[in-house]
Design a protein around this motif. Structure first.
Motif, PDB file in Angstrom:
ATOM      1  N   SER A  64      -6.642  16.099  -8.876  1.00 48.77           N
ATOM      2  CA  SER A  64      -5.727  16.841  -8.235  1.00 48.77           C
ATOM      3  C   SER A  64      -5.143  16.539  -6.918  1.00 48.77           C
ATOM      4  CB  SER A  64      -5.924  18.324  -8.462  1.00 48.77           C
ATOM      5  OG  SER A  64      -6.853  18.901  -7.679  1.00 48.77           O
ATOM      6  N   GLN A  65      -6.341  15.866  -6.178  1.00 48.50           N
ATOM      7  CA  GLN A  65      -6.166  15.738  -4.753  1.00 48.50           C
ATOM      8  C   GLN A  65      -5.787  14.351  -4.480  1.00 48.50           C
ATOM      9  OE1 GLN A  65      -6.593  18.287  -2.393  1.00 48.50           O
ATOM     10  NE2 GLN A  65      -6.198  19.073  -4.669  1.00 48.50           N
ATOM     11  N   TYR A  66      -5.833  13.184  -5.505  1.00 49.35           N
ATOM     12  CA  TYR A  66      -5.606  11.782  -5.201  1.00 49.35           C
ATOM     13  C   TYR A  66      -4.427  11.598  -4.646  1.00 49.35           C
ATOM     14  CZ  TYR A  66      -9.943  11.070  -7.890  1.00 49.35           C
ATOM     15  OH  TYR A  66     -11.103  11.196  -8.402  1.00 49.35           O
ATOM     16  N   ASN A  67      -3.343  12.069  -5.177  1.00 57.56           N
ATOM     17  CA  ASN A  67      -2.009  11.878  -4.855  1.00 57.56           C
ATOM     18  C   ASN A  67      -1.406  12.888  -4.090  1.00 57.56           C
ATOM     19  OD1 ASN A  67      -1.522   9.118  -6.248  1.00 57.56           O
ATOM     20  ND2 ASN A  67      -1.984  10.388  -8.084  1.00 57.56           N
ATOM     21  N   ALA A  68      -1.802  14.006  -3.522  1.00 58.01           N
ATOM     22  CA  ALA A  68      -1.518  15.136  -2.995  1.00 58.01           C
ATOM     23  C   ALA A  68      -0.947  14.683  -1.506  1.00 58.01           C
ATOM     24  CB  ALA A  68      -2.650  16.085  -2.934  1.00 58.01           C
ATOM     25  N   CYS A 117       0.852  -0.973   0.056  1.00 56.38           N
ATOM     26  CA  CYS A 117      -0.122   0.049   0.003  1.00 56.38           C
ATOM     27  C   CYS A 117       0.817   1.088   0.027  1.00 56.38           C
ATOM     28  CB  CYS A 117      -0.763  -0.028   1.213  1.00 56.38           C
ATOM     29  SG  CYS A 117      -2.132  -1.327   1.223  1.00 56.38           S
ATOM     30  N   PRO A 118       0.725   2.045  -0.835  1.00 59.22           N
ATOM     31  CA  PRO A 118       1.368   3.237  -1.191  1.00 59.22           C
ATOM     32  C   PRO A 118       0.854   4.489   0.024  1.00 59.22           C
ATOM     33  CG  PRO A 118      -0.095   3.551  -2.806  1.00 59.22           C
ATOM     34  CD  PRO A 118      -0.120   2.176  -2.103  1.00 59.22           C
ATOM     35  N   PRO A 119       1.826   5.151   0.748  1.00 59.94           N
ATOM     36  CA  PRO A 119       1.582   6.243   1.652  1.00 59.94           C
ATOM     37  C   PRO A 119       1.073   7.417   0.736  1.00 59.94           C
ATOM     38  CG  PRO A 119       3.789   6.483   1.151  1.00 59.94           C
ATOM     39  CD  PRO A 119       3.268   5.007   0.372  1.00 59.94           C
ATOM     40  N   LYS A 120       0.751   8.503   1.285  1.00 61.50           N
ATOM     41  CA  LYS A 120       0.266   9.800   0.455  1.00 61.50           C
ATOM     42  C   LYS A 120       1.253   9.945  -0.626  1.00 61.50           C
ATOM     43  CE  LYS A 120      -2.670  12.162   3.553  1.00 61.50           C
ATOM     44  NZ  LYS A 120      -3.242  13.415   4.356  1.00 61.50           N
ATOM     45  N   GLY A 121       0.548  10.673  -1.798  1.00 60.73           N
ATOM     46  CA  GLY A 121       1.642  10.626  -3.031  1.00 60.73           C
ATOM     47  C   GLY A 121       1.326   9.686  -4.050  1.00 60.73           C
ATOM     48  N   LEU A 122       2.133   9.880  -4.979  1.00 55.56           N
ATOM     49  CA  LEU A 122       2.093   9.068  -6.339  1.00 55.56           C
ATOM     50  C   LEU A 122       2.567   7.751  -5.808  1.00 55.56           C
ATOM     51  CD1 LEU A 122       1.090   9.906  -9.273  1.00 55.56           C
ATOM     52  CD2 LEU A 122       3.613   9.928  -9.816  1.00 55.56           C
ATOM     53  N   PHE A 179     -18.565  20.315 -14.657  1.00 54.99           N
ATOM     54  CA  PHE A 179     -18.410  19.114 -14.675  1.00 54.99           C
ATOM     55  C   PHE A 179     -16.893  19.063 -14.154  1.00 54.99           C
ATOM     56  CE2 PHE A 179     -17.920  14.712 -15.608  1.00 54.99           C
ATOM     57  CZ  PHE A 179     -18.953  13.968 -15.605  1.00 54.99           C
ATOM     58  N   ASP A 180     -16.833  18.594 -12.898  1.00 65.06           N
ATOM     59  CA  ASP A 180     -15.511  18.562 -12.134  1.00 65.06           C
ATOM     60  C   ASP A 180     -14.768  17.324 -12.089  1.00 65.06           C
ATOM     61  OD1 ASP A 180     -13.465  19.474 -10.813  1.00 65.06           O
ATOM     62  OD2 ASP A 180     -14.608  19.712  -8.755  1.00 65.06           O
ATOM     63  N   ASN A 181     -13.790  17.299 -12.868  1.00 68.28           N
ATOM     64  CA  ASN A 181     -13.016  15.978 -12.589  1.00 68.28           C
ATOM     65  C   ASN A 181     -11.385  16.301 -11.928  1.00 68.28           C
ATOM     66  OD1 ASN A 181     -14.027  14.024 -14.393  1.00 68.28           O
ATOM     67  ND2 ASN A 181     -13.969  15.433 -16.234  1.00 68.28           N
ATOM     68  N   VAL A 182     -11.324  17.485 -11.438  1.00 69.66           N
ATOM     69  CA  VAL A 182      -9.942  17.793 -10.732  1.00 69.66           C
ATOM     70  C   VAL A 182      -9.957  18.237  -9.188  1.00 69.66           C
ATOM     71  CG1 VAL A 182      -8.869  18.195 -13.140  1.00 69.66           C
ATOM     72  CG2 VAL A 182      -9.994  20.139 -11.556  1.00 69.66           C
ATOM     73  N   GLY A 183     -11.003  18.805  -8.875  1.00 72.74           N
ATOM     74  CA  GLY A 183     -11.291  19.466  -7.587  1.00 72.74           C
ATOM     75  C   GLY A 183     -10.275  20.605  -7.278  1.00 72.74           C
ATOM     76  N   GLY A 184      -9.924  20.629  -5.950  1.00 69.65           N
ATOM     77  CA  GLY A 184      -8.656  21.586  -5.570  1.00 69.65           C
ATOM     78  C   GLY A 184      -8.947  23.201  -5.934  1.00 69.65           C
ATOM     79  N   GLU A 185      -7.904  23.512  -6.389  1.00 68.12           N
ATOM     80  CA  GLU A 185      -7.738  25.169  -6.509  1.00 68.12           C
ATOM     81  C   GLU A 185      -8.988  25.723  -7.859  1.00 68.12           C
ATOM     82  OE1 GLU A 185      -4.813  29.112  -7.058  1.00 68.12           O
ATOM     83  OE2 GLU A 185      -4.291  26.833  -7.383  1.00 68.12           O
ATOM     84  N   THR A 186      -9.065  24.680  -8.642  1.00 69.29           N
ATOM     85  CA  THR A 186      -9.947  24.863  -9.859  1.00 69.29           C
ATOM     86  C   THR A 186     -11.192  24.950  -9.639  1.00 69.29           C
ATOM     87  OG1 THR A 186      -8.315  23.691 -11.333  1.00 69.29           O
ATOM     88  CG2 THR A 186     -10.649  24.151 -12.180  1.00 69.29           C
ATOM     89  N   LEU A 187     -11.767  23.975  -8.495  1.00 70.98           N
ATOM     90  CA  LEU A 187     -13.109  24.119  -8.147  1.00 70.98           C
ATOM     91  C   LEU A 187     -13.194  25.238  -7.422  1.00 70.98           C
ATOM     92  CD1 LEU A 187     -15.759  22.800  -7.156  1.00 70.98           C
ATOM     93  CD2 LEU A 187     -14.728  21.691  -5.366  1.00 70.98           C
ATOM     94  N   ASP A 188     -12.188  25.794  -6.520  1.00 75.52           N
ATOM     95  CA  ASP A 188     -12.532  27.128  -5.748  1.00 75.52           C
ATOM     96  C   ASP A 188     -12.727  28.265  -6.711  1.00 75.52           C
ATOM     97  OD1 ASP A 188     -12.600  28.002  -3.161  1.00 75.52           O
ATOM     98  OD2 ASP A 188     -10.470  28.414  -2.986  1.00 75.52           O
ATOM     99  N   ILE A 189     -11.995  28.314  -7.799  1.00 76.92           N
ATOM    100  CA  ILE A 189     -12.076  29.463  -8.457  1.00 76.92           C
ATOM    101  C   ILE A 189     -13.221  29.342  -9.514  1.00 76.92           C
ATOM    102  CG2 ILE A 189     -11.010  30.600 -10.594  1.00 76.92           C
ATOM    103  CD1 ILE A 189      -8.271  29.343  -9.670  1.00 76.92           C
ATOM    104  N   VAL A 190     -13.747  28.244  -9.916  1.00 77.99           N
ATOM    105  CA  VAL A 190     -15.019  28.077 -10.794  1.00 77.99           C
ATOM    106  C   VAL A 190     -16.235  28.584  -9.805  1.00 77.99           C
ATOM    107  CG1 VAL A 190     -16.483  26.339 -11.775  1.00 77.99           C
ATOM    108  CG2 VAL A 190     -14.069  26.224 -12.201  1.00 77.99           C
ATOM    109  N   LEU A 191     -16.306  28.279  -8.402  1.00 78.06           N
ATOM    110  CA  LEU A 191     -17.318  28.362  -7.563  1.00 78.06           C
ATOM    111  C   LEU A 191     -17.530  29.988  -7.817  1.00 78.06           C
ATOM    112  CD1 LEU A 191     -16.608  26.750  -4.334  1.00 78.06           C
ATOM    113  CD2 LEU A 191     -18.532  26.228  -5.943  1.00 78.06           C
ATOM    114  N   MET A 192     -16.640  30.871  -8.062  1.00 76.80           N
ATOM    115  CA  MET A 192     -16.796  32.177  -8.263  1.00 76.80           C
ATOM    116  C   MET A 192     -17.520  32.581  -9.580  1.00 76.80           C
ATOM    117  SD  MET A 192     -15.943  33.370  -5.442  1.00 76.80           S
ATOM    118  CE  MET A 192     -15.997  35.344  -5.797  1.00 76.80           C
ATOM    119  N   HIS A 193     -17.731  31.690 -10.437  1.00 74.22           N
ATOM    120  CA  HIS A 193     -18.070  31.830 -11.867  1.00 74.22           C
ATOM    121  C   HIS A 193     -19.664  31.224 -12.172  1.00 74.22           C
ATOM    122  CE1 HIS A 193     -14.550  34.044 -13.532  1.00 74.22           C
ATOM    123  NE2 HIS A 193     -14.012  33.402 -12.725  1.00 74.22           N
TER     124      HIS A 193
END
Length: 351
Positions: free
Chosen positions: A264-268, A12-17, A236-250
């Protein structure tokens, strides 16, 4: 004696890739097809194509962590959605020569036991007859899980209306390219983002998106203002993270956010904290996640509709096919890093 190369889940890998050597292992086996024994109800498959998908990162976890899908078992063969040919059968539902789709191992041959608690393999009845227009690999992407993901979530969560604007991230990927085309059929303004100029060119010139851009080369906030001048009705969000944050304003009033993935969060190593959540209240935004299993009741409708589009040449689908099961670990990493262009598939054998 034929080889049966397998890919095992090593640790089992830890956090990260994940690592292709620390967490996955190639094992070279052989199989005697003439003497191979089956129990009543079992079948033996010769695997042809294997799908590599982002959700697999979530299965590389400690068994104590609960989720919607079971974890991979350390020391066992990894599995995924695939297309295969039945080469031995002691199950009256399947005959030798049947082409099937379902969960197979990351290996050249898979023994499907009647006692195995898994979804039954689906027989692809007309696959041989339509192979010129519908490649076998399509049954695990545009006509499989990714296609149903796009079709079902857009219908049930997006509630698209002609004249609205939809923004799709990872738009040239397995799901995004289907979402965009369906939305175009339904009269929406379709805007997409991708991480390479070649992918952007594909979105505009082959899929006929109304606008698309390389998110790595722009200020996302400014680019959304430019490409979505009337705001965004469906995200249609496939990435989450900062992109989602910015899109919320639009997003517009009563906008719908289809939370398909957050790659963007799977291996963060440190998860991004969303800051603009107040927009959900002020704009009465609906954000809904889902699992493809939620739309199994739509499967026949989806399959027949998209299959007809393919036969009529109305829909385009790009795959990124790599040959050789031993290359599956590298292909999975490419999915996480965005190096694949189109749906990531491993070709294991010719029909």
């Amino acid at each position: 004696m034929p080889s049966n190369i397998k890919v095992l889940f090593k640790a089992c890998p830890p956090k990260g890739l994940p690592s292709t050597t620390e967490h996955m292992e190639i094992k070279h086996d052989s199989i005697d097809l003439e003497t191979y024994q089956l129990e009543d109800g079992d079948i033996l498959l010769r695997n042809l194509y294997l799908s590599l998908d982002p959700y697999m990162r979530g299965r590389m976890r400690d068994p104590s962590i609960k989720s919607y899908v079971a974890p991979f078992e350390v020391g066992h063969v990894l599995e995924g959605s695939g297309v295969a040919e039945v080469i031995k059968s002691k199950n009256e539902q399947y005959k030798v020569g049947d082409l099937v789709t379902g969960f197979i191992g990351w290996e050249q041959y898979t023994h499907i036991s009647k006692s195995k608690k898994t979804n039954p393999m689906k027989i692809l009845k007309d696959a041989r007859e339509n192979i010129d227009k519908i490649p076998l690999s399509y049954y695990i992407d545009v006509l499989g899980g990714p296609g149903l993901t796009a079709y079902g979530s857009l219908k049930r969560i997006g509630h698209p209306k002609a004249g609205e604007t939809i923004f799709v991230t990872a738009a040239s990927g397995a799901v995004g390219q289907v979402v965009g085309q369906i939305a175009k059929f339904q009269g929406l303004r379709v805007v997409g983002s991708a991480g390479e100029d070649a992918k952007v060119d594909y979105l505009i010139n082959e899929l006929h998106f109304d606008a698309a851009f390389n998110y790595k080369k722009v200020d996302l906030d400014k680019k959304l203002t430019e490409t979505c001048p009337n705001g965004i009705d469906i995200y249609f969000d496939n990435v989450g993270g900062e992109t989602l944050d910015i899109v919320l304003m639009h997003l517009n009033l009563y906008a719908r956010v289809i939370a398909c993935g957050m790659i963007s969060q799977y291996n963060a190593t440190e998860e991004y904290g969303i800051k603009n959540l107040m927009q959900i209240i002020a704009k009465r935004i609906r954000i809904e996640g889902f699992i493809v299993f939620d739309y199994f009741d739509l499967y026949d409708e989806f399959f027949n509709t998209v299959r007809n589009w393919l036969l009529e040449g109305k829909i385009v689908y790009k795959e990124d096919i790599t040959e050789g099961i031993e290359n599956a670990p590298d292909v999975l990493i490419s999915v996480f890093t965005g190096k694949n262009f189109g749906k990531a598939i491993v070709k294991i054998a010719d029909l």
